[in-house]
Scaffold this motif. Structure first.
Motif, PDB file in Angstrom:
ATOM      1  N   ARG A  33     -41.800  31.202  34.927  1.00 31.92           N
ATOM      2  CA  ARG A  33     -43.108  30.923  35.860  1.00 31.92           C
ATOM      3  C   ARG A  33     -43.932  30.669  34.607  1.00 31.92           C
ATOM      4  NH1 ARG A  33     -44.695  34.604  40.743  1.00 31.92           N
ATOM      5  NH2 ARG A  33     -42.349  34.727  41.702  1.00 31.92           N
ATOM      6  N   GLY A  39     -39.114  44.923  35.845  1.00 33.03           N
ATOM      7  CA  GLY A  39     -39.160  46.433  36.279  1.00 33.03           C
ATOM      8  C   GLY A  39     -37.534  46.715  36.340  1.00 33.03           C
ATOM      9  N   GLN A  40     -37.183  47.944  36.348  1.00 34.24           N
ATOM     10  CA  GLN A  40     -35.802  48.334  36.622  1.00 34.24           C
ATOM     11  C   GLN A  40     -35.440  47.951  38.103  1.00 34.24           C
ATOM     12  OE1 GLN A  40     -33.788  49.483  34.374  1.00 34.24           O
ATOM     13  NE2 GLN A  40     -32.300  49.214  35.728  1.00 34.24           N
ATOM     14  N   ALA A  41     -36.310  48.157  39.118  1.00 35.24           N
ATOM     15  CA  ALA A  41     -35.893  47.830  40.342  1.00 35.24           C
ATOM     16  C   ALA A  41     -35.637  46.340  40.774  1.00 35.24           C
ATOM     17  CB  ALA A  41     -36.844  48.095  41.448  1.00 35.24           C
ATOM     18  N   ASP A  42     -36.364  45.439  39.921  1.00 39.28           N
ATOM     19  CA  ASP A  42     -35.648  44.223  40.185  1.00 39.28           C
ATOM     20  C   ASP A  42     -34.699  43.913  39.262  1.00 39.28           C
ATOM     21  OD1 ASP A  42     -38.309  43.166  41.536  1.00 39.28           O
ATOM     22  OD2 ASP A  42     -39.133  43.793  39.783  1.00 39.28           O
ATOM     23  N   ARG A 100     -31.469  44.833  41.419  1.00 38.03           N
ATOM     24  CA  ARG A 100     -31.374  43.849  42.470  1.00 38.03           C
ATOM     25  C   ARG A 100     -30.601  42.787  42.055  1.00 38.03           C
ATOM     26  NH1 ARG A 100     -35.367  41.183  47.070  1.00 38.03           N
ATOM     27  NH2 ARG A 100     -36.611  40.934  45.285  1.00 38.03           N
ATOM     28  N   ASP A 134     -33.505  33.355  43.288  1.00 35.08           N
ATOM     29  CA  ASP A 134     -34.458  33.323  44.052  1.00 35.08           C
ATOM     30  C   ASP A 134     -35.315  34.655  43.926  1.00 35.08           C
ATOM     31  OD1 ASP A 134     -35.509  31.112  45.740  1.00 35.08           O
ATOM     32  OD2 ASP A 134     -35.454  32.650  47.467  1.00 35.08           O
ATOM     33  N   MET A 135     -34.215  35.752  43.666  1.00 33.37           N
ATOM     34  CA  MET A 135     -35.104  37.050  43.707  1.00 33.37           C
ATOM     35  C   MET A 135     -35.414  37.503  42.301  1.00 33.37           C
ATOM     36  SD  MET A 135     -32.218  38.941  46.158  1.00 33.37           S
ATOM     37  CE  MET A 135     -31.783  38.019  48.028  1.00 33.37           C
ATOM     38  N   PRO A 156     -37.940  38.153  39.440  1.00 32.58           N
ATOM     39  CA  PRO A 156     -39.278  38.078  39.508  1.00 32.58           C
ATOM     40  C   PRO A 156     -39.926  37.006  38.617  1.00 32.58           C
ATOM     41  CG  PRO A 156     -38.381  40.042  38.505  1.00 32.58           C
ATOM     42  CD  PRO A 156     -37.236  39.181  38.949  1.00 32.58           C
ATOM     43  N   ASP A 158     -24.245  40.555  52.722  1.00 31.43           N
ATOM     44  CA  ASP A 158     -25.496  41.455  52.910  1.00 31.43           C
ATOM     45  C   ASP A 158     -26.649  41.488  52.070  1.00 31.43           C
ATOM     46  OD1 ASP A 158     -25.209  42.858  55.366  1.00 31.43           O
ATOM     47  OD2 ASP A 158     -23.214  43.595  54.345  1.00 31.43           O
ATOM     48  N   ASN A 159     -26.220  41.056  50.507  1.00 30.49           N
ATOM     49  CA  ASN A 159     -27.255  41.017  49.482  1.00 30.49           C
ATOM     50  C   ASN A 159     -27.498  39.740  49.200  1.00 30.49           C
ATOM     51  OD1 ASN A 159     -27.315  43.747  50.030  1.00 30.49           O
ATOM     52  ND2 ASN A 159     -26.269  44.404  48.066  1.00 30.49           N
ATOM     53  N   ASN A 162     -30.689  43.763  59.464  1.00 22.98           N
ATOM     54  CA  ASN A 162     -31.076  43.135  58.181  1.00 22.98           C
ATOM     55  C   ASN A 162     -32.516  42.336  58.315  1.00 22.98           C
ATOM     56  OD1 ASN A 162     -27.744  43.129  58.847  1.00 22.98           O
ATOM     57  ND2 ASN A 162     -28.131  42.473  56.476  1.00 22.98           N
ATOM     58  N   ARG A 169     -34.873  44.818  57.188  1.00 24.40           N
ATOM     59  CA  ARG A 169     -34.591  45.022  55.629  1.00 24.40           C
ATOM     60  C   ARG A 169     -35.268  43.971  54.831  1.00 24.40           C
ATOM     61  NH1 ARG A 169     -29.627  43.950  52.305  1.00 24.40           N
ATOM     62  NH2 ARG A 169     -29.866  45.353  50.529  1.00 24.40           N
ATOM     63  N   ASP A 208     -40.593  38.744  45.874  1.00 26.57           N
ATOM     64  CA  ASP A 208     -39.894  38.228  44.778  1.00 26.57           C
ATOM     65  C   ASP A 208     -39.927  39.296  43.782  1.00 26.57           C
ATOM     66  OD1 ASP A 208     -39.199  35.836  46.045  1.00 26.57           O
ATOM     67  OD2 ASP A 208     -41.068  34.882  45.410  1.00 26.57           O
ATOM     68  N   CYS A 209     -40.755  40.284  43.555  1.00 17.36           N
ATOM     69  CA  CYS A 209     -40.727  41.111  42.691  1.00 17.36           C
ATOM     70  C   CYS A 209     -40.984  42.490  43.498  1.00 17.36           C
ATOM     71  CB  CYS A 209     -41.966  40.989  41.811  1.00 17.36           C
ATOM     72  SG  CYS A 209     -42.149  42.073  40.503  1.00 17.36           S
ATOM     73  N   PHE A 210     -40.380  43.495  42.783  1.00 17.70           N
ATOM     74  CA  PHE A 210     -40.253  44.792  43.564  1.00 17.70           C
ATOM     75  C   PHE A 210     -41.184  45.642  42.629  1.00 17.70           C
ATOM     76  CE2 PHE A 210     -35.873  44.814  45.441  1.00 17.70           C
ATOM     77  CZ  PHE A 210     -36.045  44.645  46.592  1.00 17.70           C
ATOM     78  N   ASP A 211     -41.590  45.266  41.552  1.00 24.80           N
ATOM     79  CA  ASP A 211     -42.255  46.203  40.471  1.00 24.80           C
ATOM     80  C   ASP A 211     -43.458  45.623  39.859  1.00 24.80           C
ATOM     81  OD1 ASP A 211     -42.435  48.669  39.400  1.00 24.80           O
ATOM     82  OD2 ASP A 211     -41.038  48.109  37.460  1.00 24.80           O
ATOM     83  N   HIS A 252     -40.674  48.424  47.910  1.00 26.34           N
ATOM     84  CA  HIS A 252     -39.157  48.755  47.401  1.00 26.34           C
ATOM     85  C   HIS A 252     -38.736  50.067  47.978  1.00 26.34           C
ATOM     86  CE1 HIS A 252     -36.654  50.150  44.209  1.00 26.34           C
ATOM     87  NE2 HIS A 252     -35.681  49.081  44.568  1.00 26.34           N
TER      88      HIS A 252
END
Lengths: 256, 270
Positions: A125, A135-138, A141, A183-184, A186, A223-224, B201, B204, B212-215, B224
């Motif tokens: 970006r 972050g760890q969560a990102d 994933r 796409d996911m 961050p 699913d993911n 789903n 979810r 795009d960003c959980f944190d 999250h």
């Protein structure tokens, strides 16, 4: 399925052929307890058929080279133990059927690399500092998708590519995984939704989950990766409520 | 020493035409599609026949308790005063049935079992001239989230029905608290339907997957956490789907039999 380690006499039927034609050929050998299909194939290559073509590398289920169809199912030869296969019938070993054959068990998977080149890579970006932090969560994933070893068995079993031969319209599960990882992400600065919907053809997937079933890394491809991508396309194209609330655009991302 | 094998058929080679069912698999891959067709067809026929035949279904009354079948919930006549001679539960049933039809799990089952597209992994599907997936006729599958919204409201009414089933009208005009086998079955049904509906789903995605960003902020971290909770249900979405389908079926059958006087719903009033 028995987990008891058994050796003994086994019969294999291995596909032998070239780009034009081929057939299953019978081989017999004595096996040791704990042997995998790749061991048996290499033993046959060493002792009976020195010109048997087989692609392999790490023999640890991490390089993705030895993909084949064992008893009709896409599996890694190095991860499939002989004693986990029915002992009272021959073991068939065929090349991946969704790709052109080169020779024996070796197929031409170069189409995948050409598809890969069509996907815009990670593009940070605007305005990010030199040090990328997330972050760890990102990380969790996205790291699931990074486990892909590119064995291409998901591409092989996908009926859109295998039966309908829509390689021009659908990138296949492996590249849905790659698109999802981008796409996911961050810190990524591109909005690939139109690419995912149009050129990559996510709408062609009818979620029969065969890609997930064959993935040796246990990636929940459907699913993911695929379903979330379908939902992201639905956000932008099929959800009038989000349009009313003007939630259409994605902040900080440029359309590609 | 090697000989040419003729006993087993290989998979169709690259470029060869693939007839339906062509595969080198030797396991019983056809069992699962067969069972899915049998179960879903039976459930569909039962639901349609039951709903059409029972247009005047008022609920089960045992010693003053009202137990409403999930196929006839919400109680439009009792709660909203809505009366019609038509099979009125279709006014509501479209929501849960629509959710199941467009559900990502059921799509897998239906495509595999009814459309044979494909019937099983690495088994050639039924021949189709032009495969279009979910891009043309089946584009409406993208409306799954709207069926989810409606079905979630129905689950709320089912929870209300369970609570209502615990109250017994007494002779003096008051109410007493009680429990019956029927009300416990209704509770199990609500729990299973909630497990299925809120593991969806689309839910979810909407609860956090679309981020795009959980944190990146307190709100995204909260979402999250919720996404993780929904994911816990979602990984068993298939099991919840079947379980809840059978609990709806079983609850309706039980209440139907109890309401028909076949037996009296065992209960205890406190």
């Amino acid at each position: 399925m028995s987990t008891e380690m058994k050796g003994g006499h086994r019969q294999l039927k291995i596909w032998r052929g070239d780009r034009e034609t081929g057939q299953l050929v019978d081989y017999e050998l004595d096996t040791e307890p704990g042997m995998v299909v790749l061991d048996a194939v290499l033993e046959i290559q060493a002792s009976q058929e020195p010109d048997l073509a087989v692609r392999w590398n790490c023999k640890a289920a991490k390089c993705g080279s030895c993909s084949a169809e064992i008893n009709g199912k896409p599996q890694l030869m190095c991860k499939t133990r002989l004693d986990h296969l029915p002992a009272d019938e021959p073991i068939t070993v065929e090349p991946m059927r969704a790709f052109p054959q080169v020779r024996d068990l070796v197929t031409d998977v170069s189409w995948n690399y050409r598809v890969n080149e069509k996907i815009p890579p990670f593009t940070p970006r605007e305005g990010l500092p030199n040090e990328y932090l997330m972050g760890q969560a990102d990380t969790d994933r996205v790291s699931e998708f990074r486990k892909c070893i590119e064995c291409f068995m998901c591409q092989d079993v996908c009926h859109i590519l295998r039966d309908h031969r829509l390689q021009e319209k659908y990138y296949g599960p492996r590249f849905m995984v790659r698109l999802a990882s981008l796409d996911m992400h961050p810190l990524d600065g591109l909005d690939r939704t139109d690419l995912i919907a149009d050129q990559a053809g996510v709408g062609l997937c009818n979620i029969t989950k065969c890609c997930t079933e064959v993935c040796p890394e246990g990636i929940k491809i459907t699913d993911n990766a695929i379903i979330p991508l379908k939902e992201r396309v639905a956000d932008q194209r099929y959800d009038p409520l989000l349009k009313i609330f003007k939630r259409k655009g994605r902040q900080g991302r440029k359309k590609v | 020493m090697s000989t040419t094998s003729e006993a087993l058929k290989p998979s169709p080679a690259y470029g060869e035409p693939r007839k339906a069912g062509a595969t080198a698999r030797r396991d019983r891959w056809w069992v699962q599609p067969f069972l899915v067709v049998a179960a879903l067809t039976t459930f569909g026929i039962y639901t349609i026949v039951r709903v059409i035949l029972s247009t005047k279904y008022p609920g089960v009354y045992t010693d003053g308790a009202h137990l409403q079948s999930p196929m006839f919930s919400p109680d439009l006549a009792g709660i909203f005063g809505f009366h019609t001679k038509l099979p009125w539960s279709f006014l509501v049933l479209w929501a849960p049935l629509g959710m199941r039809t467009t559900c990502y799990y059921y799509r897998k089952s239906i495509y595999r079992s009814y459309f044979l597209a494909p019937p099983a992994c690495a088994v050639a599907g039924a021949a189709r001239r032009k495969y279009s997936g979910e891009t043309k006729m089946l584009l409406f599958m993208n409306l799954h989230r709207f069926f989810f919204y409606a079905a979630a409201i129905v689950v709320g009414f089912l929870a209300f029905d369970f609570v209502r089933s615990l109250f017994y009208a007494t002779a003096g005009g008051g109410t007493s608290f009680g429990v019956s086998i029927g009300s416990l079955i209704m509770l199990i049904n609500v729990v299973c339907l909630s497990g299925y509906t809120f593991g969806c789903n689309s839910f979810r995605h909407l609860i956090g997957g679309n981020l795009d960003c959980f944190d990146c902020s307190a709100s995204t971290r909260t979402r999250h956490t919720l996404w993780q909770r929904v994911t816990t249900l979602n990984v068993r979405h298939q099991e919840w789907a079947w379980l809840s389908m059978f609990t709806v079926w079983g609850t309706d059958l039980y209440l139907w039999l109890a309401g028909s006087g076949v037996f009296t719903d065992p209960h205890h009033i406190f």
